[in-house]
Design a protein around this motif. Structure first.
Motif, mmCIF file in Angstrom:
data_model
loop_
_atom_site.group_PDB
_atom_site.id
_atom_site.type_symbol
_atom_site.label_atom_id
_atom_site.label_comp_id
_atom_site.label_asym_id
_atom_site.label_seq_id
_atom_site.Cartn_x
_atom_site.Cartn_y
_atom_site.Cartn_z
ATOM 1 N N ASP A 79 0.819 -1.209 0.000
ATOM 2 C CA ASP A 79 0.000 0.000 0.000
ATOM 3 C C ASP A 79 0.855 1.261 0.000
ATOM 4 O OD1 ASP A 79 0.938 0.044 2.625
ATOM 5 O OD2 ASP A 79 -0.979 -0.548 3.502
ATOM 6 N N SER A 80 2.170 1.131 0.229
ATOM 7 C CA SER A 80 3.081 2.277 0.244
ATOM 8 C C SER A 80 4.174 2.098 -0.802
ATOM 9 C CB SER A 80 3.717 2.428 1.627
ATOM 10 O OG SER A 80 2.721 2.539 2.618
ATOM 11 N N THR A 81 3.835 1.470 -1.907
ATOM 12 C CA THR A 81 4.863 1.123 -2.896
ATOM 13 C C THR A 81 5.584 2.352 -3.431
ATOM 14 O OG1 THR A 81 5.282 -0.064 -4.959
ATOM 15 C CG2 THR A 81 3.137 0.981 -4.768
ATOM 16 N N VAL A 82 4.874 3.468 -3.625
ATOM 17 C CA VAL A 82 5.536 4.667 -4.152
ATOM 18 C C VAL A 82 6.498 5.233 -3.109
ATOM 19 C CG1 VAL A 82 5.213 7.006 -5.039
ATOM 20 C CG2 VAL A 82 3.587 5.208 -5.669
ATOM 21 N N ALA A 83 6.037 5.314 -1.852
ATOM 22 C CA ALA A 83 6.888 5.875 -0.796
ATOM 23 C C ALA A 83 8.179 5.065 -0.662
ATOM 24 C CB ALA A 83 6.129 5.897 0.525
ATOM 25 N N LEU A 114 3.139 9.939 -5.382
ATOM 26 C CA LEU A 114 3.051 9.825 -3.919
ATOM 27 C C LEU A 114 1.726 10.408 -3.415
ATOM 28 C CD1 LEU A 114 4.761 8.937 -1.400
ATOM 29 C CD2 LEU A 114 5.408 11.338 -1.168
ATOM 30 N N GLU A 115 1.308 11.532 -3.988
ATOM 31 C CA GLU A 115 0.043 12.141 -3.551
ATOM 32 C C GLU A 115 -1.155 11.310 -4.007
ATOM 33 O OE1 GLU A 115 0.077 14.318 -1.249
ATOM 34 O OE2 GLU A 115 2.254 14.401 -1.424
ATOM 35 N N ARG A 116 -1.025 10.634 -5.129
ATOM 36 C CA ARG A 116 -2.114 9.743 -5.560
ATOM 37 C C ARG A 116 -2.184 8.523 -4.638
ATOM 38 N NH1 ARG A 116 -4.409 11.200 -10.400
ATOM 39 N NH2 ARG A 116 -5.378 9.164 -10.662
ATOM 40 N N GLU A 117 -1.012 8.044 -4.209
ATOM 41 C CA GLU A 117 -0.999 6.921 -3.266
ATOM 42 C C GLU A 117 -1.638 7.337 -1.936
ATOM 43 O OE1 GLU A 117 2.252 3.890 -2.913
ATOM 44 O OE2 GLU A 117 2.889 5.209 -1.285
ATOM 45 N N TRP A 170 1.903 7.851 3.023
ATOM 46 C CA TRP A 170 0.573 8.214 3.527
ATOM 47 C C TRP A 170 0.412 7.863 4.997
ATOM 48 C CZ3 TRP A 170 -2.847 4.714 5.566
ATOM 49 C CH2 TRP A 170 -2.544 3.367 5.382
ATOM 50 N N ARG A 171 1.168 6.844 5.467
ATOM 51 C CA ARG A 171 1.025 6.394 6.845
ATOM 52 C C ARG A 171 1.973 7.151 7.776
ATOM 53 N NH1 ARG A 171 1.513 1.057 5.701
ATOM 54 N NH2 ARG A 171 -0.624 0.399 5.983
ATOM 55 N N GLY A 172 3.095 7.617 7.200
ATOM 56 C CA GLY A 172 4.123 8.291 7.967
ATOM 57 C C GLY A 172 5.450 8.162 7.247
ATOM 58 N N GLU A 173 6.553 8.426 7.978
ATOM 59 C CA GLU A 173 7.848 8.480 7.287
ATOM 60 C C GLU A 173 8.399 7.077 7.031
ATOM 61 O OE1 GLU A 173 10.050 10.822 10.058
ATOM 62 O OE2 GLU A 173 10.371 9.148 11.429
ATOM 63 N N VAL A 174 8.856 6.893 5.798
ATOM 64 C CA VAL A 174 9.475 5.644 5.370
ATOM 65 C C VAL A 174 10.959 5.921 5.187
ATOM 66 C CG1 VAL A 174 9.722 4.257 3.276
ATOM 67 C CG2 VAL A 174 7.461 4.608 4.280
ATOM 68 N N LEU A 185 -2.198 0.151 10.318
ATOM 69 C CA LEU A 185 -0.749 -0.021 10.284
ATOM 70 C C LEU A 185 -0.376 -1.200 9.392
ATOM 71 C CD1 LEU A 185 -0.214 0.646 14.067
ATOM 72 C CD2 LEU A 185 -0.034 2.239 12.158
ATOM 73 N N SER A 186 0.876 -1.203 8.982
ATOM 74 C CA SER A 186 1.357 -2.247 8.077
ATOM 75 C C SER A 186 1.979 -3.391 8.867
ATOM 76 C CB SER A 186 2.399 -1.669 7.132
ATOM 77 O OG SER A 186 2.925 -2.686 6.309
ATOM 78 N N TYR A 187 1.607 -4.599 8.503
ATOM 79 C CA TYR A 187 2.254 -5.783 9.090
ATOM 80 C C TYR A 187 3.484 -6.135 8.258
ATOM 81 C CZ TYR A 187 -2.365 -6.462 11.352
ATOM 82 O OH TYR A 187 -3.525 -6.296 12.058
ATOM 83 N N SER A 188 3.296 -6.190 6.952
ATOM 84 C CA SER A 188 4.393 -6.595 6.080
ATOM 85 C C SER A 188 5.564 -5.616 6.169
ATOM 86 C CB SER A 188 3.893 -6.690 4.637
ATOM 87 O OG SER A 188 4.927 -7.103 3.791
ATOM 88 N N GLY A 189 5.258 -4.307 6.212
ATOM 89 C CA GLY A 189 6.308 -3.295 6.293
ATOM 90 C C GLY A 189 7.074 -3.395 7.598
ATOM 91 N N HIS A 190 6.386 -3.846 8.634
ATOM 92 C CA HIS A 190 7.021 -3.997 9.937
ATOM 93 C C HIS A 190 7.782 -5.326 10.038
ATOM 94 C CE1 HIS A 190 6.979 -5.746 13.977
ATOM 95 N NE2 HIS A 190 7.155 -4.538 14.425
#
Lengths: 515, 174
Positions: free
Chosen positions: A222-226, A255-258, A455-459, A508-513
């Motif tokens: 869900d945050s592929t662009v970031a 990023l804004e579209r995401e 979109w969720r916060g800083e990557v 929140l993201s599980y996979s990202g975490h």
């Protein structure tokens, strides 16, 4: 050592967004953390590395930390060379460090001395306690072990436990939640994550610089662009590549579209968890419209692989003119739907006061991104540390003070509106020119870091290039690391049936975490 | 309330036609007899299992419920427990930490049952492949009837996979 003494030991590695790097002895770790904490700094990420294959490394291991400081310093990355795989815990200075320290042991074998919680975190049973996947000698796979994890138990009259997951009732990612309840009231929630750990950081080390971008784009779908932008930024810094301006503007549009896509989806899903199916139907329709236009412009509904090191993969060209009309239509629909949400007494009754995260607790836990802004903290990398084109877009940070589900809904509405304004400006003012600057194929060893407000916060992506552009170590950090512990607090004293609503409001993201 | 009704009327009906089954997506043949499949008809209950996905497939699975794809309009719905399910829709490379949960979910699903692997990772391991932490494709862990490639597959592609699993082979070939 004071702040001036600390900063004197840093070297600038990037001007926009600002980033500096420094190497410190392990004895300076806690003093440096205290200085940074009192200077208003926050911990972004903590990770380990095995340096035994780097010829010029002073020590066999290193601990790495990334901090965010004020606008003059920006991002500060410090490395602590370690003779032995241990260092003093910093959980008391930065509570957010606790789980990251546990993960740094599970993956890299670096142990935090004097940590009150030395339980495993990302490791379940896929590898034994004595083996560390991110150490260079680690190879192959191990027989699966039983995962006996010591949850903290709450005792007392009428207290019972509700275990939930890893397979949940809805279409969401896997994780385990252990509720201790009296009646319907939640006394304690303990999260157990790591189920989707699939060896992402180790996998990077077998990929080239360009293939790494595809993997980065799949750390959290869900945050592929970031992620792809943060990765591209890190590679570009490490190789001294400057992407063309048009590419940076297109990245910002993606990023804004995401951001708008995820917020639209959440506004529908949050209302649905409060029993308002109309909201899900309407917002999922708008989200689908957005996805179809993404496909028309980039060839991918979620813009995967649209951002690549050196620029972007394609140029939508004339299709960009549609963005202005599209933004206008979304704005009109959003106004109508916001009025309906605001006027709906039943919906507001579920939203207000649910899952409250106070501003002081959010600050103490180091909460980031959307959740922090909904708890009164005006922080957003796009405004605080703007890189091109955000330095020309005059971003307005959306905040709300209450820290409840209603506040997180309000911030989402405001951020979609701001993103739509940016879509329009970008489509009208984007410079012409090429969209890709080639990355040198055989760059010398170097460090690179990328830092993007998803979109969720800083990557964050921090990486070390070895010889011939090999990815020697890549660390990926998701904002969910900071925000998962906050969910454990936000749910306290709420009733169990409100958990899905509160959880969704954080999303929140599980996979990202889990990586 | 008036504004809600007005908005619904103004939005109108958005649903589009469902895709046709595609025999090329089938992995295992004839696991369920034609008679069983006929009994399922299209009244199908699905349990989704994320076995280690990056969450992009989940976005598309959720999108199948939006008004354009209107999955429930086909009689197909998602259920909260494997014990209520006819079909498991599995995403992700199977992480080793999810292996046990996936096997248990499969065992908890009553026979006769179907499995659709969703997305490149579920089909072949995807970019994550097989490693100390990942078992790769879903078929390495449980039997798979139909595999739907894509990263992520579009909602239409996933619906096509589900319909293929449901359709007696003779009819899709016709």
């Amino acid at each position: 050592m004071d702040l001036a003494g600390f900063t004197a030991m840093l070297q600038t590695i990037s001007k926009a967004p600002k980033a500096a790097y420094g190497v410190f002895e392990v004895s300076k770790l806690r003093p440096a953390c205290s200085i940074l904490q009192s200077a208003g700094g926050r911990l972004i990420a903590l990770w380990g590395s095995d340096e035994r294959e780097s010829l010029d490394a002073p020590c066999p291991f290193a601990l790495h930390l990334a901090f965010a400081l004020g606008p003059t310093l920006g991002l500060v990355w410090i490395a602590i060379p370690l003779e032995a795989p241990e260092y003093p815990s910093i959980h008391d200075i930065f509570p957010a460090a606790s789980r990251m320290q546990r993960a740094a042991f599970d993956l890299s074998g670096l142990s935090a001395i004097n940590s009150p919680d030395a339980r495993k975190w990302l490791r379940h049973g896929a590898w034994p306690q004595e083996a560390f996947p991110l150490q260079k000698r680690f190879s192959g796979s191990f027989p699966i072990e039983a995962d006996d994890y010591p949850f903290v138990t709450v005792e007392g009259d009428g207290v019972s436990e509700i275990p939930v997951g890893p397979v949940h009732a809805g279409t969401i990612e896997p994780g385990h939640f252990r509720f201790s309840v009296v009646g319907e009231k939640v006394l304690r929630l303990e999260e157990r994550l790591g189920y989707t750990h699939k060896g992402i950081e180790k996998r990077f080390e077998s990929l080239g610089m360009m293939d790494g971008a595809r993997l980065a784009g799949r750390i959290s779908g869900d945050s592929t662009v970031a992620y792809a932008w943060a990765y591209a930024m890190a590679i570009e810094r490490a190789t001294g590549t400057t992407p063309p301006q048009r590419a940076l503007w297109l990245r910002a549009l993606w990023l804004e579209r995401e951001r708008a896509m995820n917020h639209l989806g959440d506004l529908g899903a949050i209302a649905n968890d409060a029993g308002f199916a109309f909201g899900l139907a309407q917002f999922s329709r708008l989200k689908e419209d957005l996805l179809r236009e993404n496909f028309a412009m980039s060839g991918h509904r979620y813009l995967m692989d649209a951002v690549v090191p050196g620029g972007v993969a394609g140029d939508p060209g004339d299709r960009l003119v549609h963005v202005v009309d599209e933004a206008q239509r979304f704005e009109a629909e959003l106004d109508e739907l916001k009025a309906i949400y605001d006027d709906h007494a039943g919906l507001q009754d579920r939203f207000r006061g649910a899952g409250r995260l106070s501003p002081s607790l959010a600050a103490r836990l180091g909460v980031v991104g959307l959740a922090a802004r909904a708890s009164g903290k005006a922080m957003d990398l796009r405004a605080d540390f703007p890189s091109s084109p955000y330095d020309q877009l005059d971003l307005k940070i959306a905040t709300a003070a209450e820290g409840d589900v209603a506040a997180r809904v309000a911030v989402r509405f405001a951020e979609i509106q701001e993103s739509l304004r940016l879509w329009r400006i970008i489509a009208q003012r984007i410079p012409s020119g090429s969209v890709l600057e080639p990355i040198p194929p055989d760059p010398p060893p170097a460090l690179g870091v990328g830092w993007v407000e998803g979109w969720r916060g800083e990557v964050l992506i921090a990486l070390a290039l070895g010889n011939h552009g090999a990815l020697a170590r890549v660390h990926a950090h998701d904002p969910s690391w900071q925000n998962w512990p906050a969910l454990e607090h936000a749910v306290l004293d709420n009733i169990v049936p409100d958990f899905p609503l509160i959880n969704k409001s954080f999303n929140l993201s599980y996979s990202g975490h889990d990586l | 309330m008036e504004n809600i009704v007005k908005k619904i009327l103004k939005t109108g009906i958005k649903s589009e036609a469902a895709p046709f089954p595609d025999e090329r997506l089938r992995v295992l043949r004839g696991r369920l007899s034609e008679a069983v499949l006929r009994r399922f008809g299209r009244a199908l209950a699905i349990r989704h299992v994320d076995a280690g996905s990056c969450n992009a497939c989940e976005l598309e699975i959720n999108a199948m419920h939006n008004p354009y794809y209107n999955l429930e309009g086909l009689g197909i719905h998602f259920v909260a427990s494997p014990r209520h399910a006819d079909l498991l829709l599995v995403t992700g490379p199977v992480s080793r930490h999810m292996e046990l949960a996936l096997k248990r979910t499969y065992e908890a699903t009553p026979d006769p049952k179907l499995v659709v692997a969703c997305g490149d990772c579920g089909v072949c391991g995807g970019i994550f492949g097989e490693s100390y932490a990942s078992l790769g494709r879903v078929a390495n862990v449980i039997p798979v009837d139909v595999a739907v490639p894509g990263c992520p597959p579009s909602p239409n592609a996933i619906i096509q996979g589900i319909l293929t699993a449901l359709m007696p082979e003779a009819e899709t070939q016709a």
